[in-house]
Write an enzyme that holds these catalytic residues in place. Structure first.
Site, short mmCIF file in Angstrom:
data_model
loop_
_atom_site.label_atom_id
_atom_site.label_comp_id
_atom_site.label_asym_id
_atom_site.label_seq_id
_atom_site.Cartn_x
_atom_site.Cartn_y
_atom_site.Cartn_z
CG ASN A 7 -1.81 1.21 1.30
OD1 ASN A 7 -1.66 2.17 0.53
ND2 ASN A 7 -2.74 1.21 2.22
NE ARG A 9 -3.53 7.49 0.91
CZ ARG A 9 -4.71 7.80 1.41
NH1 ARG A 9 -5.76 7.09 1.10
NH2 ARG A 9 -4.84 8.81 2.24
CB CYS A 10 1.11 1.72 4.40
SG CYS A 10 1.81 0.92 5.84
CB SER A 11 5.15 5.21 6.79
OG SER A 11 4.72 4.63 8.01
#
Length: 113
Positions: A7, A9-11
């Protein structure tokens, strides 16, 4: 070939992908929110992770809290729920040579490289 269920958007997912790139891995990136795994695929991933399905559920997500928190779901129902709502799948998942790990923390992936 190393697969990552990713993902962007996930750090933690970005950090894990960067770690794989630093190790010059040949990477197949699966953006699982767009390309959701099937029930069969997710079941196989869970077996490779050697965890119970509930351990792959992001129980902090609002959809879980609002719709499923107080329900008793069996393993098949949990897997079907994650496929229907892929946002509930914990990430990132990295697979190589039939082994899988969660990249939480990202350094976990070093165990299978």
């Amino acid at each position: 070939m190393t697969k990552i269920y990713h993902n962007p958007r996930c750090s933690k997912s970005r950090q894990t992908l960067a770690l794989l790139e630093d190790k010059n891995e040949n990477i197949e990136i699966i953006k699982y929110l767009d390309d959701t795994p099937t029930i069969k695929e997710l079941s196989e991933v869970i077996k490779m992770l050697q965890i119970a399905p509930i351990d792959l559920v992001r129980t902090g997500e609002s959809i879980w809290k609002e719709q499923f928190k107080n329900k008793q779901l069996n393993n098949d129902e949990l897997i079907a729920t994650m496929v229907k709502y892929p946002k509930l799948i914990e990430r990132p998942i990295v697979i190589k040579n039939g082994k899988a790990v969660l990249g939480r923390p990202p350094e976990n992936v070093l165990d299978i490289l």
